[in-house]
Scaffold this active site. Structure first.
Site, PDB file in Angstrom:
ATOM      1  N   HIS A 125      -0.203  -0.219 -14.124  1.00 14.20           N
ATOM      2  CA  HIS A 125       0.154  -1.293 -13.209  1.00 14.20           C
ATOM      3  C   HIS A 125      -0.229  -2.609 -13.894  1.00 14.20           C
ATOM      4  CE1 HIS A 125      -0.250  -3.872  -9.618  1.00 14.20           C
ATOM      5  NE2 HIS A 125       0.432  -2.961  -8.940  1.00 14.20           N
ATOM      6  N   ASP A 202      -8.484   3.415 -13.426  1.00 11.80           N
ATOM      7  CA  ASP A 202      -7.884   2.726 -12.279  1.00 11.80           C
ATOM      8  C   ASP A 202      -7.545   3.786 -11.230  1.00 11.80           C
ATOM      9  OD1 ASP A 202      -6.208   1.588 -10.425  1.00 11.80           O
ATOM     10  OD2 ASP A 202      -4.793   0.749 -11.874  1.00 11.80           O
ATOM     11  N   GLN A 205      -4.539   4.548  -6.930  1.00 10.86           N
ATOM     12  CA  GLN A 205      -3.613   5.498  -6.315  1.00 10.86           C
ATOM     13  C   GLN A 205      -4.234   6.867  -6.067  1.00 10.86           C
ATOM     14  OE1 GLN A 205      -0.720   4.821  -5.073  1.00 10.86           O
ATOM     15  NE2 GLN A 205      -0.548   2.735  -5.865  1.00 10.86           N
ATOM     16  N   LYS A 228      -5.503   0.897   0.163  1.00 12.32           N
ATOM     17  CA  LYS A 228      -4.654   2.046  -0.174  1.00 12.32           C
ATOM     18  C   LYS A 228      -5.269   3.357   0.311  1.00 12.32           C
ATOM     19  CE  LYS A 228      -2.622  -0.117  -4.294  1.00 12.32           C
ATOM     20  NZ  LYS A 228      -1.322  -0.589  -3.866  1.00 12.32           N
ATOM     21  N   CYS A 366       5.552  -3.474 -10.230  1.00 10.29           N
ATOM     22  CA  CYS A 366       4.514  -4.119 -11.042  1.00 10.29           C
ATOM     23  C   CYS A 366       4.201  -3.306 -12.289  1.00 10.29           C
ATOM     24  CB  CYS A 366       3.239  -4.373 -10.237  1.00 10.29           C
ATOM     25  SG  CYS A 366       3.483  -5.537  -8.907  1.00 10.29           S
TER      26      CYS A 366
END
Lengths: 408, 141
Positions: A125, A202, A205, A228, A366
């Site tokens: 991202h 990261d 998600q 999220k 993105c």
């Protein structure tokens, strides 16, 4: 279909889902962008502002002590949930983006000098790409980017080859927001550590879809956003190993993060406060704890199993549409379906789906370099959460079919 | 025809349909009538970037009027491009500058002109008005 989740009951807990758009029941399939919030989270935030609101860590009065304790209990809970070694390894931020920027800036200052580079994957991202790109530019270099294969998986041979080029930091996504690919991060972290390179994962998600364990992954940094994972917007987490956080310089300066201040000199507070300058978003942190407790209580395994069923059913149903092309068909995938149909532009498809009450994301997500990799302008992305249903996938499939007929 | 007259004509064409599907079918059909930009101009110099869809726009000045040709990679965007060009192409710079484009709201397509939609249309309107501004200055001198 078999599932241990009572999805109908779960849906009742999410007020946003119970509405009509353009006179059609809302089908919300944009969960990779943000998830909806259950009543328990909304109520927790409301309760904080109705009964507990106070600035923390500084007041001697009753309310301040209560709020401070609640805030620090949230930190302890989150540390336990993700199996951090210490609760001061949990730093509250505004979200994934701020967490990545903090590490890029601070660890960058600590480790990188002219000519040094950072290794990422080709599916990052922008928020786990641009901060590192900036650090590289400041040091007169370019990013090292691990290639993505045709099904949307990281090319591990290329990743190993790039590790041998001597990057100072590795920053990789756990799950691709655009493709759903689950990276083998544990293996990738282990490989980087054989070269003594620290790794940031990261997890924006992943946290809503699987249990993450800091000891098992052994990553040096793990970042995620509250919004999220069914929590309020404006709060996120940076997990960092104590050994790194102790060595890293502060990122922002101001109140709360200091020990002794004179006009000549300031000494900084200890962890985690060194990285939490200013008044934190206390209400959102409490909401984050409530959201994570909700996910934990619902059960990470049950959620993952159910979402996998949704994913398989989605692929199967959408796959019956002529010209359907799935972008990202990794062997290990989270509940994200990115697709195109024939030569139809994703914007056209997304616009017509919206008119039929179906919320999907269209565009490059993105992740422009990733779209370039597949030579496409973008995709339509349906991303699922624990409250989505098989019936909603039927509605999506039918709506795509109708839109395709209109656009062909 | 004046800008207002063409706008009225377009509003009437859309008012024949109540159903959103019919409206969008008409919009998609209208996109096919867009005066297409010449291949030699379909370059990055004439590209208006939106995040989601792209629009190419070319302006030609002749006898006091500006003529636009365009294209887009998304057909719904192209439909809206066409209903904008139908109204604004062949008009004087002055009329283009003072044109009120609220007819887009009247036909129920307002959301496509939202700046947050990032489909290139808002930038395209700015670009059209900029062309008009430039040609008006040239005329005034």
């Amino acid at each position: 279909m078999t599932t241990s989740l009572n999805v109908e009951a779960l849906r009742q807990a999410f007020p946003v889902l119970n509405q009509f758009v353009y006179n059609k029941p809302l089908v919300y399939l944009d969960n990779a962008a943000t998830t909806q919030k259950p009543y328990s989270v909304i109520k927790r935030v409301q309760q904080y502002y109705e009964h507990e609101n106070c600035n923390i860590h500084r007041g001697v009065h009753y309310l301040s002590q209560q709020a401070t304790e609640a805030f620090e209990n949230s930190r302890k809970y989150i540390a336990g949930l993700i199996n951090a070694s210490h609760s001061h390894e949990i730093i509250f931020t505004r979200g994934t983006t701020e967490s990545v920027n903090l590490v890029a800036s601070s660890l960058g200052k600590l480790l990188m000098k002219q000519g040094d580079r950072v290794l990422i994957t080709g599916m990052e991202h922008h928020s786990n790409l641009i901060p590192w790109q900036q650090i590289c530019h400041e040091n007169g270099t370019q990013l090292l980017v691990a290639r993505i294969n045709d099904v949307g998986e990281t090319d591990l041979d290329h990743y190993k080859y790039l590790l041998e080029q001597g990057p100072k930091i590795v920053a990789i996504t756990h799950i691709s927001n655009a493709l759903g690919t689950i990276n083998p991060v544990k293996e990738m972290i282990h490989l980087a550590h054989t070269f003594n390179i620290p790794v940031l994962v990261d997890g924006a998600q992943s946290v809503a879809h699987m249990q993450v364990d800091m000891q098992d992954l052994d990553c040096d940094f793990f970042v995620f956003s509250g919004h999220k994972v069914y929590a309020p917007m404006g709060v996120g987490v940076l997990y960092g190993k104590e050994s790194w956080l102790e060595k890293m310089p502060p990122y922002q300066f101001g109140g709360e993060m200091v020990d002794q201040v004179s006009f000549e000199k300031t000494t900084y507070n200890s962890l985690p406060f060194k990285f939490e300058a200013g008044t934190p978003n206390v209400g959102a942190v409490l909401g984050l704890e409530t959201a994570l407790r909700f996910v934990e209580k619902t059960g990470f395994e049950a959620i993952a199993a159910y979402e996998n069923e949704l994913l398989a059913y989605g692929h199967q149903q959408l796959g019956t549409i002529e010209g359907m092309r799935f972008i990202g068909q990794a062997a290990k995938k989270a509940a994200v379906i990115s697709f195109l149909v024939g030569n139809i532009h994703p914007y056209d498809l997304g616009t017509l789906l919206d008119k039929m009450g179906i919320a999907v994301r269209t565009g490059h997500h993105c992740a422009q370099p990733l779209m370039d990799r597949f030579q496409i302008p973008g995709t339509v992305r349906a991303s699922f959460a624990l409250y989505n249903t098989f019936e909603e996938i039927d509605k999506l499939t039918e709506a795509v079919r109708r839109a395709v007929t209109m656009l062909s | 025809m004046t800008i207002e007259a063409i706008q009225q004509q377009i509003i009437e064409e859309f008012s024949a349909f109540d159903d959103w599907m019919d409206k969008y079918n008409l919009l998609i059909e209208m996109g096919k009538d867009t005066p297409l930009i010449d291949a030699q101009y379909k370059t990055n110099n004439h590209l208006i970037t939106g995040c989601q869809s792209r629009v190419w726009l070319h302006a030609k000045y002749k006898d006091g009027k500006i003529y636009f040709t365009a294209d887009s990679d998304a057909v719904i965007t192209k439909g809206i491009v066409n209903i904008l060009i139908r109204v604004l192409s062949g008009q004087s710079p002055e009329d283009i500058l003072k044109a009120d484009l609220s007819y887009i709201d009247n036909i129920g397509l307002k959301e496509h002109l939202s700046p947050t939609r990032s489909n290139g249309l808002v930038s395209m309107i700015k670009q059209i008005k900029l062309y008009a501004q430039v040609y008006k200055l040239k005329m005034d001198n």
